[in-house]
Write a protein that holds these residues in place. Structure first.
Motif, PDB file in Angstrom:
ATOM      1  N   THR A  77     -10.859  61.700   2.010  1.00  0.00           N
ATOM      2  CA  THR A  77     -11.430  62.785   1.388  1.00  0.00           C
ATOM      3  C   THR A  77     -13.112  62.587   1.371  1.00  0.00           C
ATOM      4  OG1 THR A  77     -10.816  61.977  -0.779  1.00  0.00           O
ATOM      5  CG2 THR A  77      -9.452  63.687   0.149  1.00  0.00           C
ATOM      6  N   HIS A  78     -13.312  61.491   1.786  1.00  0.00           N
ATOM      7  CA  HIS A  78     -14.903  61.098   1.705  1.00  0.00           C
ATOM      8  C   HIS A  78     -15.267  60.114   2.754  1.00  0.00           C
ATOM      9  CE1 HIS A  78     -18.846  60.880   0.484  1.00  0.00           C
ATOM     10  NE2 HIS A  78     -19.037  59.672   0.248  1.00  0.00           N
ATOM     11  N   ILE A  79     -16.056  60.597   3.797  1.00  0.00           N
ATOM     12  CA  ILE A  79     -16.449  59.569   4.853  1.00  0.00           C
ATOM     13  C   ILE A  79     -17.601  60.369   5.453  1.00  0.00           C
ATOM     14  CG2 ILE A  79     -14.892  60.804   6.713  1.00  0.00           C
ATOM     15  CD1 ILE A  79     -14.703  57.473   7.487  1.00  0.00           C
ATOM     16  N   HIS A  80     -18.494  59.249   6.011  1.00  0.00           N
ATOM     17  CA  HIS A  80     -19.974  59.362   6.507  1.00  0.00           C
ATOM     18  C   HIS A  80     -19.930  59.332   7.993  1.00  0.00           C
ATOM     19  CE1 HIS A  80     -22.290  59.863   2.579  1.00  0.00           C
ATOM     20  NE2 HIS A  80     -21.293  59.238   2.284  1.00  0.00           N
ATOM     21  N   PHE A  81     -19.875  60.246   8.936  1.00  0.00           N
ATOM     22  CA  PHE A  81     -19.684  59.889  10.290  1.00  0.00           C
ATOM     23  C   PHE A  81     -20.993  59.277  10.852  1.00  0.00           C
ATOM     24  CE2 PHE A  81     -21.710  62.964  13.765  1.00  0.00           C
ATOM     25  CZ  PHE A  81     -21.515  62.096  14.922  1.00  0.00           C
ATOM     26  N   THR A 232     -20.553  66.392  -2.178  1.00  0.00           N
ATOM     27  CA  THR A 232     -21.342  65.567  -2.607  1.00  0.00           C
ATOM     28  C   THR A 232     -20.892  64.453  -3.245  1.00  0.00           C
ATOM     29  OG1 THR A 232     -23.587  65.779  -3.761  1.00  0.00           O
ATOM     30  CG2 THR A 232     -21.734  66.590  -4.958  1.00  0.00           C
ATOM     31  N   HIS A 233     -21.892  63.544  -3.704  1.00  0.00           N
ATOM     32  CA  HIS A 233     -21.623  62.265  -4.396  1.00  0.00           C
ATOM     33  C   HIS A 233     -21.872  62.566  -5.997  1.00  0.00           C
ATOM     34  CE1 HIS A 233     -22.761  60.740  -0.562  1.00  0.00           C
ATOM     35  NE2 HIS A 233     -21.868  59.725  -1.025  1.00  0.00           N
ATOM     36  N   LEU A 234     -20.935  61.741  -6.798  1.00  0.00           N
ATOM     37  CA  LEU A 234     -21.044  62.045  -8.281  1.00  0.00           C
ATOM     38  C   LEU A 234     -20.830  60.609  -8.976  1.00  0.00           C
ATOM     39  CD1 LEU A 234     -21.075  63.842 -10.974  1.00  0.00           C
ATOM     40  CD2 LEU A 234     -18.665  63.946 -10.587  1.00  0.00           C
ATOM     41  N   ALA A 271     -17.459  62.712  -4.650  1.00  0.00           N
ATOM     42  CA  ALA A 271     -17.152  61.452  -4.213  1.00  0.00           C
ATOM     43  C   ALA A 271     -17.715  60.134  -5.296  1.00  0.00           C
ATOM     44  CB  ALA A 271     -17.971  61.122  -2.810  1.00  0.00           C
ATOM     45  N   HIS A 272     -16.619  59.451  -5.290  1.00  0.00           N
ATOM     46  CA  HIS A 272     -16.746  58.320  -6.491  1.00  0.00           C
ATOM     47  C   HIS A 272     -16.319  58.709  -7.649  1.00  0.00           C
ATOM     48  CE1 HIS A 272     -18.325  56.193  -3.119  1.00  0.00           C
ATOM     49  NE2 HIS A 272     -19.275  56.901  -2.981  1.00  0.00           N
ATOM     50  N   GLY A 273     -17.232  59.365  -8.572  1.00  0.00           N
ATOM     51  CA  GLY A 273     -16.903  59.656 -10.011  1.00  0.00           C
ATOM     52  C   GLY A 273     -16.450  58.267 -10.811  1.00  0.00           C
ATOM     53  N   THR A 322     -12.235  56.838   2.406  1.00  0.00           N
ATOM     54  CA  THR A 322     -13.019  55.572   2.788  1.00  0.00           C
ATOM     55  C   THR A 322     -14.368  55.033   2.738  1.00  0.00           C
ATOM     56  OG1 THR A 322     -13.416  56.479   4.907  1.00  0.00           O
ATOM     57  CG2 THR A 322     -11.306  55.242   4.466  1.00  0.00           C
ATOM     58  N   ASP A 323     -15.187  56.426   2.453  1.00  0.00           N
ATOM     59  CA  ASP A 323     -16.815  56.144   2.423  1.00  0.00           C
ATOM     60  C   ASP A 323     -17.281  55.312   3.316  1.00  0.00           C
ATOM     61  OD1 ASP A 323     -19.098  56.919   1.230  1.00  0.00           O
ATOM     62  OD2 ASP A 323     -19.194  55.183   0.003  1.00  0.00           O
ATOM     63  N   VAL A 324     -16.665  55.249   4.626  1.00  0.00           N
ATOM     64  CA  VAL A 324     -17.782  54.532   5.551  1.00  0.00           C
ATOM     65  C   VAL A 324     -18.866  55.065   5.573  1.00  0.00           C
ATOM     66  CG1 VAL A 324     -17.699  54.300   8.065  1.00  0.00           C
ATOM     67  CG2 VAL A 324     -15.442  53.568   7.039  1.00  0.00           C
TER      68      VAL A 324
HETATM   69 ZN    ZN Z   1     -20.511  58.686   0.380  1.00  0.00          ZN
END
Ligand code: ZN
Ligand code: GUN
Length: 435
Positions: A77-81, A232-234, A271-273, A322-324
């Protein structure tokens, strides 16, 4: 009819509910000798092989697996290509890491040929790791999203992505404007959203890199098209949180900034929280918004430890990311290994069936896609993975000592990685076969 139908005979395991709601024992279905029937990209039946086989036409092809477990495909549910090429960048916490490594790396995605090359590597890596759906950050360049969606469409994957919106506090070479970010996102929505199994996410990077004008236009865009996501990120890092307070002094904290610009809702994923207060959890829950916990990233950047009991208490939807490339693995199995340790550090446990839930059905719920993916129920997309009990000598030996599916599952999440995935299926087609 039977020509397009195919059946897979194997041990089968999937989540059917959140263990937090129904208890661990009622949260899953396990068929030791199971059968999964697939037709035209969808699951049409699941059950015990002995019961289902006699109901099928005699000429149906049955693929049989030994020493294997079929589960739903994993959901990231969260990754950066565009951060594929910078995993494992040394020595910084979030804000310095962004400036030192991330922004120069993302700059390269203005070049479509580069984006095309990395899209192939990225999608292949997802599938090698058994991930069949991901919520994906592009770079600020529309080229990055075009490259990713072209590759996902070619393989008929269910994927969600969006172009970063970022109009301040980043290098000039990597910023859009409030207006161009809106217009470019809109053009991408018109081209991709709802095409095949693709969905678009309006993607402001995080509050510090967008002006109030840009966040306002992001909220407006969400209201202009059905079924869009917001990504987004939080509250990932303490310095980041202080920065947001100084940039938006009128708002009552980080989440309230997004709330003010109408960015919360059923398809909003934050993402994160890691550092949320109870009131923020309550607001996330009442708006149907989700958080994506990203343990490998949070440990790698020294951001903190996610608080699953707090999210459960307030009934916030939770997925795993994974937030790669801050995350250190594409593997959801590996991510679960780290998630377990994060819980241990806080004196708590992550039960193996909760792990399974988070990586599959929980992720699908976080994305409001649980009517299509996340479990093996009839009617769902036929997105599933085959896990190999003999993937490595150690896994093989360890699993010979296992006395239950619960123990087997826990060992798979502790020792498992890309080697454990022998095949990945998307819409009923094998899209990855381990060499
Ligand atoms: Zn991220
Ligand atoms: N916050 C804003 N941008 C990013 C990013 O690219 N990665 C992570 N982990 N956090 C962010």
């Amino acid at each position: 009819m039977s020509a397009t139908r195919k059946a897979y005979r194997s041990a089968l395991l999937h989540s059917i509910a959140d263990p937090a709601d129904v208890g661990v024992e009622n949260s899953f279905e396990y068929f030791e000798d199971g059968l999964l029937v697939v037709d035209q990209g969808k699951i049409t039946a699941i059950g015990h092989a002995a019961e289902l086989l006699p109901t099928l036409p005699a000429d149906i092809e049955v693929v049989q697996y030994q020493n294997a477990l079929i589960t739903p495909g994993f959901i990231d549910t969260h990754i950066h290509f565009p951060q594929t090429g910078m995993i494992g960048s040394y020595g910084e916490q979030l804000l310095d890491w962004l400036n030192t490594y991330t922004f120069p790396c993302e700059k390269q995605f203005a070049d479509k040929a580069h984006a095309d090359k990395v899209a192939k590597i990225f999608v292949e890596e997802l599938l090698r790791n058994g991930t069949t759906t991901a919520l994906v950050f592009g770079s600020v360049h529309p080229e990055s999203v075009n490259a990713f969606f072209e590759e996902a469409e070619r393989l008929d994957l269910r994927m969600i992505a969006g172009k970063v919106m970022m109009d301040r506090n980043a290098p000039d070479y990597l910023t859009d404007t409030a207006e161009s970010g809106y217009a470019e996102s809109k053009a991408l929505i018109e081209r991709w959203h709802g095409k095949g199994r693709l969905h678009y996410a309006v993607t402001p990077r995080f509050a510090p890199t967008s002006t109030p004008e840009q966040l306002q236009l992001a909220g407006q865009l969400l209201g202009e098209h059905e079924g869009l996501y917001m990504h987004t990120h939080l509250s990932e890092n303490l310095k980041e949180i202080e920065w947001v307070k100084s940039l938006f002094p009128e708002q009552n904290g980080y989440l309230d900034v997004y709330d003010h610009f109408k960015l919360l809702g059923e398809r909003s994923v934050f993402a994160h929280g890691v550092h949320l207060c109870d009131a923020e959890c309550q607001r996330l829950a009442e708006t149907g918004s989700a958080v994506a916990f990203c343990p490998t990233s949070n440990l790698f950047l020294g951001s903190g430890l996610f608080n699953l009991p707090q999210a459960e208490q307030f009934k916030v939807k939770v997925g795993l990311g994974t937030d790669v490339g801050a995350g250190t693995s594409f593997s959801l199995l590996n991510t679960l290994n780290e998630a377990y340790k994060v819980m241990q550090l806080q004196g708590a446990r992550l039960h193996p069936f909760k792990s399974l839930y988070l990586a599959t059905l929980g992720g699908a719920r976080a994305l409001s896609l649980d009517d299509r993916i996340g479990s093996l129920k009839a009617g769902n997309d036929a997105d599933f993975v085959v896990l190999d009990y003999k993937a490595t000598p150690l896994l093989d030996y360890r699993l010979q000592q296992s006395n239950s599916i619960e123990e087997t599952l826990f060992v798979l999440t502790t020792l498992g990685d890309d080697r454990t995935i022998s095949q990945t299926f998307a819409a009923g087609v094998c899209v990855h076969q381990r060499g």
